[in-house]
Design a protein around this motif. Structure first.
Motif, mmCIF file in Angstrom:
data_model
loop_
_atom_site.group_PDB
_atom_site.id
_atom_site.type_symbol
_atom_site.label_atom_id
_atom_site.label_comp_id
_atom_site.label_asym_id
_atom_site.label_seq_id
_atom_site.Cartn_x
_atom_site.Cartn_y
_atom_site.Cartn_z
ATOM 1 N N LYS A 327 -5.870 2.691 15.596
ATOM 2 C CA LYS A 327 -6.231 3.975 15.001
ATOM 3 C C LYS A 327 -6.427 3.875 13.493
ATOM 4 O O LYS A 327 -7.248 4.586 12.916
ATOM 5 N N ASP A 328 -5.655 3.000 12.848
ATOM 6 C CA ASP A 328 -5.720 2.901 11.389
ATOM 7 C C ASP A 328 -5.890 1.441 10.973
ATOM 8 O O ASP A 328 -4.911 0.684 10.896
ATOM 9 N N PRO A 329 -7.116 1.007 10.668
ATOM 10 C CA PRO A 329 -7.362 -0.381 10.254
ATOM 11 C C PRO A 329 -6.713 -0.751 8.922
ATOM 12 O O PRO A 329 -6.657 -1.930 8.576
ATOM 13 N N LEU A 330 -6.246 0.252 8.178
ATOM 14 C CA LEU A 330 -5.599 -0.009 6.895
ATOM 15 C C LEU A 330 -4.095 0.263 6.959
ATOM 16 O O LEU A 330 -3.451 0.495 5.927
ATOM 17 N N TYR A 331 -3.528 0.233 8.160
ATOM 18 C CA TYR A 331 -2.084 0.447 8.312
ATOM 19 C C TYR A 331 -1.263 -0.546 7.490
ATOM 20 O O TYR A 331 -0.296 -0.137 6.819
ATOM 21 N N PRO A 332 -1.573 -1.849 7.492
ATOM 22 C CA PRO A 332 -0.758 -2.797 6.711
ATOM 23 C C PRO A 332 -0.747 -2.451 5.224
ATOM 24 O O PRO A 332 0.301 -2.551 4.565
ATOM 25 N N GLU A 333 -1.901 -2.044 4.700
ATOM 26 C CA GLU A 333 -1.994 -1.694 3.288
ATOM 27 C C GLU A 333 -1.149 -0.459 2.970
ATOM 28 O O GLU A 333 -0.435 -0.422 1.959
ATOM 29 N N GLN A 334 -1.208 0.537 3.851
ATOM 30 C CA GLN A 334 -0.467 1.769 3.621
ATOM 31 C C GLN A 334 1.033 1.519 3.673
ATOM 32 O O GLN A 334 1.797 2.081 2.889
ATOM 33 N N ARG A 335 1.434 0.627 4.566
ATOM 34 C CA ARG A 335 2.863 0.339 4.698
ATOM 35 C C ARG A 335 3.420 -0.296 3.422
ATOM 36 O O ARG A 335 4.503 0.079 2.951
ATOM 37 N N ILE A 336 2.684 -1.238 2.860
ATOM 38 C CA ILE A 336 3.165 -1.906 1.650
ATOM 39 C C ILE A 336 3.031 -0.983 0.441
ATOM 40 O O ILE A 336 3.855 -1.023 -0.481
ATOM 41 N N THR A 337 2.024 -0.107 0.436
ATOM 42 C CA THR A 337 1.916 0.907 -0.618
ATOM 43 C C THR A 337 3.135 1.822 -0.609
ATOM 44 O O THR A 337 3.704 2.137 -1.661
ATOM 45 N N ASN A 338 3.543 2.233 0.580
ATOM 46 C CA ASN A 338 4.726 3.088 0.704
ATOM 47 C C ASN A 338 5.973 2.372 0.185
ATOM 48 O O ASN A 338 6.815 2.979 -0.486
ATOM 49 N N LEU A 339 6.083 1.079 0.487
ATOM 50 C CA LEU A 339 7.231 0.307 0.011
ATOM 51 C C LEU A 339 7.227 0.246 -1.515
ATOM 52 O O LEU A 339 8.284 0.395 -2.152
ATOM 53 N N GLY A 340 6.061 0.059 -2.103
ATOM 54 C CA GLY A 340 5.962 0.016 -3.557
ATOM 55 C C GLY A 340 6.383 1.322 -4.200
ATOM 56 O O GLY A 340 7.058 1.342 -5.234
ATOM 57 N N GLN A 341 5.986 2.433 -3.574
ATOM 58 C CA GLN A 341 6.372 3.744 -4.097
ATOM 59 C C GLN A 341 7.878 3.955 -4.000
ATOM 60 O O GLN A 341 8.504 4.523 -4.899
ATOM 61 N N GLN A 342 8.473 3.472 -2.909
ATOM 62 C CA GLN A 342 9.916 3.610 -2.726
ATOM 63 C C GLN A 342 10.706 2.745 -3.699
ATOM 64 O O GLN A 342 11.727 3.172 -4.239
ATOM 65 N N GLN A 343 10.216 1.518 -3.930
ATOM 66 C CA GLN A 343 10.961 0.549 -4.730
ATOM 67 C C GLN A 343 10.556 0.523 -6.195
ATOM 68 O O GLN A 343 11.251 -0.072 -7.017
ATOM 69 N N GLY A 344 9.414 1.124 -6.520
ATOM 70 C CA GLY A 344 9.006 1.189 -7.914
ATOM 71 C C GLY A 344 8.244 -0.015 -8.431
ATOM 72 O O GLY A 344 8.346 -0.339 -9.618
ATOM 73 N N PHE A 345 7.485 -0.687 -7.565
ATOM 74 C CA PHE A 345 6.608 -1.757 -8.052
ATOM 75 C C PHE A 345 5.154 -1.389 -7.748
ATOM 76 O O PHE A 345 4.865 -0.578 -6.865
ATOM 77 N N LYS A 346 4.251 -1.995 -8.491
ATOM 78 C CA LYS A 346 2.832 -1.677 -8.354
ATOM 79 C C LYS A 346 2.205 -2.428 -7.183
ATOM 80 O O LYS A 346 2.592 -3.566 -6.884
ATOM 81 N N VAL A 347 1.245 -1.763 -6.549
ATOM 82 C CA VAL A 347 0.542 -2.348 -5.406
ATOM 83 C C VAL A 347 -0.957 -2.179 -5.612
ATOM 84 O O VAL A 347 -1.416 -1.109 -6.033
ATOM 85 N N LEU A 348 -1.700 -3.240 -5.329
ATOM 86 C CA LEU A 348 -3.161 -3.180 -5.314
ATOM 87 C C LEU A 348 -3.639 -3.601 -3.936
ATOM 88 O O LEU A 348 -3.356 -4.722 -3.493
ATOM 89 N N ASN A 349 -4.339 -2.703 -3.244
ATOM 90 C CA ASN A 349 -4.884 -2.995 -1.916
ATOM 91 C C ASN A 349 -6.352 -3.396 -2.049
ATOM 92 O O ASN A 349 -7.192 -2.559 -2.397
ATOM 93 N N LEU A 350 -6.668 -4.643 -1.746
ATOM 94 C CA LEU A 350 -8.038 -5.117 -1.894
ATOM 95 C C LEU A 350 -8.938 -4.756 -0.716
ATOM 96 O O LEU A 350 -10.160 -4.623 -0.880
ATOM 97 N N ALA A 351 -8.366 -4.606 0.483
ATOM 98 C CA ALA A 351 -9.194 -4.405 1.683
ATOM 99 C C ALA A 351 -10.170 -3.231 1.563
ATOM 100 O O ALA A 351 -11.362 -3.396 1.843
ATOM 101 N N PRO A 352 -9.722 -2.027 1.166
ATOM 102 C CA PRO A 352 -10.689 -0.919 1.072
ATOM 103 C C PRO A 352 -11.755 -1.159 0.010
ATOM 104 O O PRO A 352 -12.918 -0.767 0.185
ATOM 105 N N LEU A 353 -11.388 -1.818 -1.087
ATOM 106 C CA LEU A 353 -12.351 -2.130 -2.144
ATOM 107 C C LEU A 353 -13.354 -3.177 -1.663
ATOM 108 O O LEU A 353 -14.559 -3.067 -1.907
#
Length: 399
Positions: A327-353
């Motif tokens: 259902k969501d081809p970008l699920y892995p990216e969203q999961r790590i983005t959420n972790l970054g928001q929780q832990q306070g580190f920056k995330v760059l997702n290249l797949a959508p770009l």
């Protein structure tokens, strides 16, 4: 002619033939060295990570793409850097797997090399020296990348650590359950309700053989003989050619996306083993964040692109993911983005770009002429785009 004379004549002929063969081997060895032809084995056993690059080794990689590989004295596929950071220098450590190692292309075409060229152009870093040091090694999981940071990259006092996450196989590599039985690497495992680092790979037969004197002697002999390297490369090339011909025959009647290293469970996370693999991956990233904090460094987590996510045909991709019930081809990216928001580190997702760029320009960012276009690792175009995107992210002033 007497038996004694016949024996002398036979012995003389054998010695003459042996001398000729030795002379031919010497001439061949010299010729291969003059022409710069070398196909060494690049890896050795490592007590912290299972395997690592051999310091000082160099040669061609042609199994996928084509790259001249030169490993510096510290075991990095990069030019030489001093461990002591020069004054007025921004130093960036890149840790990752084969996408960071990038033996499929020449060093000057890799994303980390391009970053070192582009970052000095940023207004934010004017009048600063920029050093981007590559610690990437093929077939690494996040546990090995953590050990790389802890035991190696930290000694270079980086100001920023860029963790390159290839979700296409990192999640599997981080799970002792999902990984192949013969994988020898450190694993983060749960013991008595707590996560601990498991280094039992050092007790396996595979690791002990690769770390043995006999195995080291064999590979040292090969690595010091261009003729033996060429013979071994020819053997591998013949085997690969047969496999490639079989694959090309199959793809004539099948969907090419079936060959893009696609695993639906990565995007569904419905299986309990995959759920635990994701939990372990997140814990490992947290450990890497803690390590960066302990050396007064910042962390940028960059999720790379999986081949199926950026195949340059939107309708093709949509149909493929739908067939796999993703259902969501970008699920892995969203999961790590959420972790970054929780832990306070920056995330760059290249797949959508990358996906947007591939669709707009109808360009393959993965794959080479000697493999299947759209599959495998980044080609020069993929590395160039990654270098631009990561540099742009780093150039942006923090909030």
């Amino acid at each position: 002619m007497s038996k004694s004379n016949k024996f002398k004549q036979l012995s003389g002929n054998l010695l003459l033939g042996l001398g000729g063969a030795i002379f031919a081997l010497i001439v061949g060895e010299i010729a291969l060295r003059i022409m710069g032809i070398a196909y060494p084995s690049f890896y050795q056993a490592d007590p912290h990570r299972g395997h690592a690059l051999i310091p000082g080794i160099s040669g061609w990689w042609k199994h996928e793409g084509k790259g001249w590989i030169s490993v510096n004295k510290d075991g990095l596929r990069d030019k030489a850097y001093s461990k002591q950071k020069p004054e007025n220098t921004l130093r960036i450590a890149v840790i990752g797997d084969s996408f960071a190692e990038a033996i499929q292309v020449n060093a000057e075409d890799t994303f980390w090399s391009l970053m070192e060229t582009k970052l000095p152009q940023c207004q934010r870093f004017q009048n600063k020296n920029i050093e981007v040091i590559n610690f990437g090694v093929g077939d690494y999981g996040t546990a090995q990348e953590y050990m790389t940071l802890k035991h190696h990259a930290s000694k270079y006092s980086p100001d920023l650590v860029v963790l390159a996450v290839f979700t296409g196989n990192d999640i599997i590599n981080n799970s002792k359950t999902l990984s192949p039985d013969d994988r020898f690497s450190p694993f983060l495992i749960k013991k008595e309700g707590k996560y601990v680092m498991d280094l039992s790979f050092k007790e396996t037969e595979t690791y002990q053989w690769r770390n043995s004197f006999t195995r080291k002697a064999i590979f040292s002999t090969i690595n010091n003989s261009r003729i033996l390297q060429l013979l071994n490369e020819t053997r591998v090339a013949i085997k690969k050619r047969r496999q490639l011909l079989g694959t090309q025959t199959e793809t004539e009647n099948k969907d090419v996306l079936q060959y893009l290293d696609f695993n639906p469970e990565l995007y569904k996370n419905s299986d309990t083993n995959w759920q635990e693999a994701w939990n372990i991956t997140e814990e490992l990233i947290k450990l890497i964040q803690q390590e960066t904090q302990s050396i007064n460094s910042d962390l940028l987590v960059v999720t790379l692109s999986n081949p199926a996510q950026v195949y340059p045909d939107a309708a093709y991709r949509e149909q493929y993911f739908k067939q796999a019930e993703v259902k969501d081809p970008l699920y892995p990216e969203q999961r790590i983005t959420n972790l970054g928001q929780q832990q306070g580190f920056k995330v760059l997702n290249l797949a959508p770009l990358f996906q947007s760029h591939a669709d707009k320009n109808q360009v393959f960012l993965h794959g080479f002429d000697n493999t299947i276009m759209g599959s495998g690792h980044w080609n020069e175009s993929g590395h160039q785009l990654a270098g631009e995107m990561i540099s742009k992210k780093i150039c942006t002033k923090p909030d």
